[in-house]
Design an enzyme around this catalytic site. Structure first.
Site, PDB file in Angstrom:
ATOM      1  CB  SER A  46      -0.913   0.004   1.233  1.00  0.00           C
ATOM      2  OG  SER A  46      -0.171  -0.239   2.407  1.00  0.00           O
ATOM      3  CG  ASP A  84       2.292  -6.632   1.281  1.00  0.00           C
ATOM      4  OD1 ASP A  84       1.883  -7.774   1.567  1.00  0.00           O
ATOM      5  OD2 ASP A  84       1.544  -5.630   1.226  1.00  0.00           O
ATOM      6  CE  LYS A 112      -0.350  -8.419   3.471  1.00  0.00           C
ATOM      7  NZ  LYS A 112      -0.763  -8.068   2.098  1.00  0.00           N
ATOM      8  CD  GLU A 181      -7.597  -5.590   0.919  1.00  0.00           C
ATOM      9  OE1 GLU A 181      -6.467  -6.101   1.010  1.00  0.00           O
ATOM     10  OE2 GLU A 181      -7.794  -4.445   0.488  1.00  0.00           O
TER      11      GLU A 181
END
Ligand code: KIV
Length: 264
Positions: A46, A84, A112, A181
């Site tokens: 993000s 991530d 992840k 999510e």
């Protein structure tokens, strides 16, 4: 103060103790979140949107994540640090191992990756070689162009069954944590109850074992689109550390996410 590990998170799940997670990208915020008691910090891709100003996470590189992982690592004493793997850095097991190694050497405790069945061999290989893996399913932002936008996933019996199957398969392959999510809350509850490993939700209702939010949303400084599932805690508290404590308390007491932050 004992460090949070994957075993701690399993214990929390077994005890029914909800845990909290936030994204962090630098040492100062990481230190504040860590000292207030956030259990898991994520160097999320993000950052492509909230730090770099892109419309999606696709431009983020492994070097970007490694750099921010090194920064966040220096701020942490207690939390588990997850990093991530960016878009196209784990498209086969060999590539995944090379790139995950960079993140572990930068200080991550876990990596992840986004996706379901196509990742099973990768999850097993990473885990066997000492790299703990968190699977991320449901709305996987790296596939935003396949989904045609940031849309709720898992609606309808067939789609719901596919996500449940993916979660079980990732656990069987060796994943130690799952992020769900933007899926309907009843589906997230079913998945959480079906798995032994802990499940973290974002836009997945109140029944997952833990919750994660993007720090910019919690602090109300995201520009443009504000996801329905997020909550601005700075608005109600007026101070960053109080905002983080309010988030932790509301998650632990099952107050957040409420219906207004949930898809049913
Ligand atoms: O990149 C990120 O911040 C994430 C969270 C939204 C789960 O993957």
């Amino acid at each position: 103060m004992s460090k949070i590990t994957s075993s701690t998170l399993i214990k929390f799940k077994q005890e029914g103790k909800k845990f909290t997670s936030l994204t962090a990208y630098d040492a100062s915020f990481a230190a504040a979140f860590d000292s207030e008691g956030v259990d898991v910090l994520l160097v999320g891709d993000s950052l492509g949107m909230v730090l770099q100003g892109h419309d999606d996470t696709l431009p983020v590189t492994i070097q970007d994540i490694a750099y921010h992982t090194r920064c966040v690592r220096r701020g942490i004493k207690r939390a588990l640090l997850m990093a991530d793997m960016p878009f196209m850095t784990y498209s086969n097991p060999q590539q995944a191992m090379e790139n995950a190694t960079l993140l572990m050497q930068a200080g991550a405790n876990m990596v992840k990756i986004e996706g379901g069945h196509w990742l099973l061999e990768t999850v097993t290989k990473l885990t066997e070689r000492g790299i703990p893996v968190c699977g991320h399913i449901g709305l996987t932002p790296q596939s935003v162009h396949v989904f045609g936008g940031f849309k709720v996933q898992g609606r309808g019996a067939e789609n719901a069954q596919r996500i449940l199957d993916e979660a079980k398969a990732l656990e069987a392959a060796g994943a130690q944590l799952i992020v769900l999510e933007c899926i309907p809350a009843p589906l997230a509850k079913t998945i959480t109850e079906a798995l032994t490993i802990p499940v973290i939700g974002i836009g997945a209702g109140v029944d997952t074992d833990g919750q994660i939010l993007v720090m910019h949303d919690v602090l109300g400084i995201s520009s443009g689109y504000i996801p329905r599932f997020s909550k601005n805690y700075l608005k109600q508290t007026g101070e960053i550390r109080s905002a983080i404590r309010a988030y932790i308390e509301e998650v632990q007491q099952g107050i957040f996410p409420s219906d207004e932050h949930t898809f049913n």
